[in-house]
Design a protein around this motif. Structure first.
Motif, short mmCIF file in Angstrom:
data_model
loop_
_atom_site.label_atom_id
_atom_site.label_comp_id
_atom_site.label_asym_id
_atom_site.label_seq_id
_atom_site.Cartn_x
_atom_site.Cartn_y
_atom_site.Cartn_z
N ALA A 147 -30.47 -0.13 14.49
CA ALA A 147 -29.96 1.13 13.94
C ALA A 147 -30.05 1.12 12.41
CB ALA A 147 -28.52 1.37 14.39
N PHE A 148 -29.72 -0.02 11.79
CA PHE A 148 -29.81 -0.10 10.34
C PHE A 148 -31.26 0.03 9.88
CE2 PHE A 148 -29.70 -1.90 6.10
CZ PHE A 148 -28.56 -1.33 5.58
N ALA A 149 -32.18 -0.58 10.61
CA ALA A 149 -33.61 -0.45 10.30
C ALA A 149 -34.04 1.01 10.39
CB ALA A 149 -34.45 -1.32 11.22
N ASP A 150 -33.57 1.70 11.42
CA ASP A 150 -33.94 3.11 11.61
C ASP A 150 -33.37 3.98 10.49
OD1 ASP A 150 -35.36 2.46 13.88
OD2 ASP A 150 -33.79 3.13 15.27
N VAL A 151 -32.11 3.74 10.13
CA VAL A 151 -31.47 4.56 9.09
C VAL A 151 -32.06 4.27 7.72
CG1 VAL A 151 -29.30 4.93 7.85
CG2 VAL A 151 -29.32 4.93 10.34
N SER A 152 -32.27 2.99 7.41
CA SER A 152 -32.72 2.60 6.06
C SER A 152 -34.23 2.72 5.88
CB SER A 152 -32.30 1.16 5.76
OG SER A 152 -33.03 0.25 6.59
N GLY A 153 -34.97 2.65 6.99
CA GLY A 153 -36.43 2.62 6.89
C GLY A 153 -36.98 1.23 6.62
N ASP A 154 -36.10 0.24 6.49
CA ASP A 154 -36.52 -1.15 6.26
C ASP A 154 -36.79 -1.79 7.61
OD1 ASP A 154 -36.90 -3.83 5.71
OD2 ASP A 154 -35.08 -4.05 4.51
N ARG A 155 -38.07 -1.81 7.97
CA ARG A 155 -38.47 -2.39 9.26
C ARG A 155 -39.22 -3.70 9.05
NH1 ARG A 155 -38.72 3.06 9.52
NH2 ARG A 155 -37.45 4.04 11.13
N ASN A 156 -38.81 -4.46 8.03
CA ASN A 156 -39.38 -5.78 7.79
C ASN A 156 -39.31 -6.54 9.12
OD1 ASN A 156 -39.66 -8.56 7.16
ND2 ASN A 156 -38.85 -8.24 5.10
N PRO A 157 -40.42 -7.13 9.57
CA PRO A 157 -40.42 -7.78 10.88
C PRO A 157 -39.46 -8.97 10.99
CG PRO A 157 -42.52 -8.14 9.74
CD PRO A 157 -41.74 -7.13 8.94
N VAL A 158 -39.01 -9.54 9.89
CA VAL A 158 -38.03 -10.63 9.98
C VAL A 158 -36.72 -10.11 10.59
CG1 VAL A 158 -36.94 -10.44 7.69
CG2 VAL A 158 -37.15 -12.69 8.79
N HIS A 159 -36.52 -8.79 10.52
CA HIS A 159 -35.31 -8.19 11.08
C HIS A 159 -35.51 -7.71 12.51
CE1 HIS A 159 -33.85 -8.38 7.03
NE2 HIS A 159 -34.64 -7.43 6.59
N ILE A 160 -36.72 -7.27 12.86
CA ILE A 160 -36.88 -6.57 14.14
C ILE A 160 -37.89 -7.18 15.12
CG2 ILE A 160 -36.08 -4.36 13.22
CD1 ILE A 160 -38.99 -3.48 13.00
N ASP A 161 -38.69 -8.15 14.69
CA ASP A 161 -39.72 -8.72 15.55
C ASP A 161 -39.43 -10.20 15.80
OD1 ASP A 161 -42.01 -9.91 16.63
OD2 ASP A 161 -43.39 -8.66 15.47
N PRO A 162 -38.97 -10.54 17.01
CA PRO A 162 -38.61 -11.94 17.29
C PRO A 162 -39.77 -12.92 17.12
CG PRO A 162 -38.06 -10.51 19.17
CD PRO A 162 -38.72 -9.66 18.14
N ASP A 163 -40.98 -12.50 17.48
CA ASP A 163 -42.13 -13.40 17.35
C ASP A 163 -42.42 -13.68 15.88
OD1 ASP A 163 -42.43 -13.56 20.12
OD2 ASP A 163 -43.76 -11.81 20.17
N ALA A 211 -30.26 -10.35 10.02
CA ALA A 211 -29.83 -9.00 9.62
C ALA A 211 -30.29 -8.71 8.20
CB ALA A 211 -28.31 -8.89 9.71
N HIS A 212 -30.45 -7.45 7.90
CA HIS A 212 -30.72 -7.00 6.54
C HIS A 212 -29.56 -7.43 5.64
CE1 HIS A 212 -32.67 -4.15 9.28
NE2 HIS A 212 -33.51 -3.83 8.31
N GLY A 213 -29.87 -7.92 4.45
CA GLY A 213 -28.81 -8.24 3.49
C GLY A 213 -27.98 -7.01 3.17
N MET A 214 -28.64 -5.87 3.12
CA MET A 214 -27.92 -4.65 2.76
C MET A 214 -26.98 -4.17 3.88
SD MET A 214 -28.66 -4.49 -0.30
CE MET A 214 -27.96 -2.94 -0.83
N LEU A 215 -27.12 -4.71 5.08
CA LEU A 215 -26.15 -4.41 6.13
C LEU A 215 -24.78 -4.96 5.71
CD1 LEU A 215 -25.33 -3.33 8.91
CD2 LEU A 215 -26.19 -5.48 9.89
#
Length: 144
Positions: free
Chosen positions: A32-48, A60-64
């Motif tokens: 949800a934070f990635a969707d709201v912020s637009g920060d889709r850095n794969p370290v946050h959303i891609d397990p591989d 998690a995003h530091g900004m969370l």
């Protein structure tokens, strides 16, 4: 929507006064934070992808954590009406899925002539600081 939290007016603040909240970081919160912020850095959303980083798993995003600090200010201390002037942050350790982040803000200094307060801010996981910083807020005064 619920009841609006009570504001703590500038006149009612004192050095050392503090408030804390606790938030569990889940995969859904990170998404949800990635969707709201637009920060889709794969370290946050891609397990591989994250498995190949120094963290070995998604973080998690530091900004969370910064958002958790903002929520304490807006909802707990000083509460509604407080306005951010500045915020510094040092990111000390990653926040991972399943971590419980305890966010604490503490009045460090009062600046009466400007109706501002400086707060020490810390987010911890299992008692260890993950984010530390300070903020200055403009705090409403008691209505006449």
């Amino acid at each position: 929507m619920g009841t609006t939290p009570k504001s703590v007016y500038f006149e009612d603040l004192s050095v050392g006064q503090e408030a804390s909240t606790s938030n569990t970081v889940t995969a859904d919160v990170i998404r949800a934070f990635a969707d709201v912020s637009g920060d889709r850095n794969p370290v946050h959303i891609d397990p591989d992808y994250a498995a190949g980083t120094i963290f070995k798993e998604r973080i998690a995003h530091g900004m969370l954590s910064a958002a958790f600090i903002s929520a304490v200010f807006g909802m707990e201390l000083p509460g509604p009406g407080a306005i951010y002037i500045s915020q510094t942050m040092n990111f000390k350790a990653p926040v991972k899925i399943g971590d419980v982040v305890v966010t604490t803000v503490k009045v460090a200094e009062l600046i009466p002539e400007k109706k501002r307060a400086r707060f020490d801010c810390v987010c911890t996981v299992n008692g260890k600081a993950v984010v530390q910083g300070e903020a200055v807020l403009m705090v409403p005064t008691r209505p006449a």
